[in-house]
Scaffold this motif. Sequence first.
Motif, short mmCIF file in Angstrom:
data_model
loop_
_atom_site.label_atom_id
_atom_site.label_comp_id
_atom_site.label_asym_id
_atom_site.label_seq_id
_atom_site.Cartn_x
_atom_site.Cartn_y
_atom_site.Cartn_z
N ASN A 123 -13.94 -31.29 -13.22
CA ASN A 123 -14.58 -32.42 -13.90
C ASN A 123 -15.61 -31.96 -14.93
O ASN A 123 -16.36 -32.77 -15.46
N TYR A 124 -15.62 -30.66 -15.18
CA TYR A 124 -16.49 -30.15 -16.25
C TYR A 124 -15.62 -29.87 -17.48
O TYR A 124 -14.46 -29.50 -17.36
N PRO A 125 -16.20 -30.06 -18.68
CA PRO A 125 -15.39 -29.92 -19.89
C PRO A 125 -15.23 -28.46 -20.34
O PRO A 125 -16.10 -27.62 -20.05
N THR A 126 -14.13 -28.18 -21.03
CA THR A 126 -13.95 -26.85 -21.64
C THR A 126 -14.28 -26.98 -23.12
O THR A 126 -13.53 -27.54 -23.90
N LEU A 127 -15.45 -26.45 -23.50
CA LEU A 127 -15.97 -26.72 -24.84
C LEU A 127 -15.70 -25.61 -25.85
O LEU A 127 -15.69 -25.87 -27.06
N THR A 128 -15.53 -24.40 -25.38
CA THR A 128 -15.21 -23.31 -26.31
C THR A 128 -14.11 -22.44 -25.72
O THR A 128 -13.79 -22.56 -24.52
N TRP A 129 -13.60 -21.54 -26.55
CA TRP A 129 -12.56 -20.63 -26.07
C TRP A 129 -13.06 -19.78 -24.90
O TRP A 129 -12.31 -19.46 -23.98
N ALA A 130 -14.36 -19.43 -24.93
CA ALA A 130 -14.90 -18.57 -23.87
C ALA A 130 -14.77 -19.24 -22.50
O ALA A 130 -14.75 -18.55 -21.47
N ASP A 131 -14.66 -20.54 -22.48
CA ASP A 131 -14.49 -21.25 -21.20
C ASP A 131 -13.19 -20.83 -20.51
O ASP A 131 -13.09 -20.88 -19.28
N MET A 132 -12.18 -20.43 -21.31
CA MET A 132 -10.93 -19.96 -20.69
C MET A 132 -11.19 -18.68 -19.89
O MET A 132 -10.68 -18.50 -18.78
N GLY A 133 -12.00 -17.81 -20.45
CA GLY A 133 -12.35 -16.59 -19.73
C GLY A 133 -13.22 -16.88 -18.53
O GLY A 133 -13.01 -16.35 -17.43
N ALA A 134 -14.21 -17.75 -18.73
CA ALA A 134 -15.15 -18.06 -17.64
C ALA A 134 -14.44 -18.75 -16.48
O ALA A 134 -14.73 -18.49 -15.31
N ILE A 135 -13.49 -19.60 -16.79
CA ILE A 135 -12.75 -20.25 -15.70
C ILE A 135 -11.95 -19.21 -14.92
O ILE A 135 -11.95 -19.20 -13.69
N GLY A 136 -11.29 -18.32 -15.64
CA GLY A 136 -10.52 -17.28 -14.95
C GLY A 136 -11.41 -16.42 -14.07
O GLY A 136 -11.12 -16.20 -12.89
N TRP A 137 -12.50 -15.98 -14.64
CA TRP A 137 -13.36 -15.04 -13.92
C TRP A 137 -14.14 -15.73 -12.80
O TRP A 137 -14.12 -15.29 -11.64
N LEU A 138 -14.83 -16.82 -13.12
CA LEU A 138 -15.71 -17.46 -12.13
C LEU A 138 -14.98 -18.46 -11.24
O LEU A 138 -15.07 -18.40 -10.01
N VAL A 139 -14.26 -19.38 -11.86
CA VAL A 139 -13.62 -20.44 -11.07
C VAL A 139 -12.48 -19.87 -10.23
O VAL A 139 -12.40 -20.10 -9.02
#
Lengths: 253, 322
Positions: free
Chosen positions: B119-135
């Motif tokens: 339910n959190y938004p993906t605002l930049t491309w870096a969010d793709m990396g952060a989701i993979g690594w953290l989520v």
Amino acid sequence: MNAHLDYVLHLADTTLVLAQRNSEWCGHGPILEQDIAITNISLDLLGQARNYYQHAASLINTANPNAQADEDSLAYLRDEREFKNPLLVELEKGDWAKTTLRQFLFSVFQDLQLKRLLHSTDTQIAAIAEKSLKETAYHIAWSSEWVIRLGDGTPESHSRMVTALNEVWEFTGGLFVPAPYELQLAGTIAADVSQLEKPWTETVSNVLEEATLSLPGKTFMQQSGKTGIHTEAMGYILAEMQSLKRSLPTATW
Amino acid sequence: MYKAIKMTEITRLESVFQDKVDKEIKVEAMDWMPEAYRKTNLRQISQHAHSEVVGMLPEGNWITRAPSLKRKAILIAKVQDEAGHGLYLYSAAETLGSSREEMVADLLMGKAKYSSIFNYPTLTWADMGAIGWLVDGAAILNQVMLCRTSYGPYARAMVRICKEESFHQRQGFEALLELSRGTTEQKAMCQDAINRWWWPSLMMFGPKDSDSPNSELSMKWKIKRKTNDELRQQFVDMIAQQVKILGMTLPDSELKWNDKRGHFDFGEINWEEFWNVVKGNGPCNKQRLHARRAAHDNGSWVREAAVAYAEKKAAAKKQKVA
């Protein structure tokens, strides 16, 4: 050389733009299994596009060692008028009827084209064609099943298929009209697309018949995409696809 | 009298069941199980399935804009893997007596939950990396534990899912590593994504043990083998080290190695935010549900046509045989 490069870029752009369109379904398909299927086709086409762009980049860099072209500079930093895909692949994805019908009409064409490209004098193109043909066979099987299922399904699905056919049909003719670069290379590097219309029509009409749909009659055909004149939809595809890369053009990702 | 006998019988079955669980024998679909065990597993597995499917949306948001063809291919394949995970998990959940249609209906009605992180938004491309690594990193800790969960079909689905998830986590980290070595803008994008995803990732482990009433029974039945707080600590310890390789920081001024505990100390989670997102007030709760409902509604004529066609074919075949 220019015609050769144009031709490889034409093959690359065609597969990339359709991959991009199909990828819009990811997460939004009518059922999970079919979401996976259309995404898979998108991924296959993207893989083919990357092979062609890498080949185009090596042609450019061999001719001009300072050019530093790569698959991404070709996909992301060229403008709309430089894109050489036929119009059919850039049309909006529409509903599931339009998406599966467009895929079917394109895949039957692509299969015929690739079978000829197995004999291309450019051995790299021939190798890509050989690899891609395995994928195309699945794309035809999957999409023709959907055309039949929807055409011969419920009154609503039939009517949606009829609408899709009317919408898409005028963009099929362009597939078979060679662009100047294709004309120049036909029978050597390139496939002679003017010879593909007859076998294409035969396969397409068989499937449409099974789908209880009629083959549209002779009509005017739009045919400009391969020479760089596109529909208004094309600008939005590139605006979206290229936005981040263009905002930081020197960055690597 | 009858009731008393029945109760004795249930007590006996429960004791056989617990004995089996204690001996690490997997519980299978046809085995007798306490009703609460069935319900807990069904709720957990279906929530997990929904999370995979809803989880396709935030990452799917960047497929058409991925900044290189290689990253686009990786992202499409990753989101497709999640759809596949959804399928295995719905199948595992179906062994407990609910159908996929029922489970999906519960999701679309807002009755069933999915992981709040999506339910959190993906605002930049870096969010793709952060989701993979953290989520995905947080999810894996939970999922590795679930490979040994007592319910057999769930445990087996998790084995395969874990293999793919750990690959996703490495891909995510690698995408951030590239950004961390990139231009000033890319580095800023990387840090910004870590700042936004860090706390929501910690929330993925659920409420504190002291506020998690179901945990005790889940541990006894070996549905869970580690508590929320244990897993959360494990995650903090892992990420606090990995973030150094990126040359980035975690947005927690209280994060500090504690020699005595042998763990990193960390700050308090904003539990008000946690419960708000759970209750439907996260930044994208409405959009995510709307997107799933739209896909379902827009696909209904397709599913109806597929059924109608299959029935027509079956009828024609029957007639032919006759």
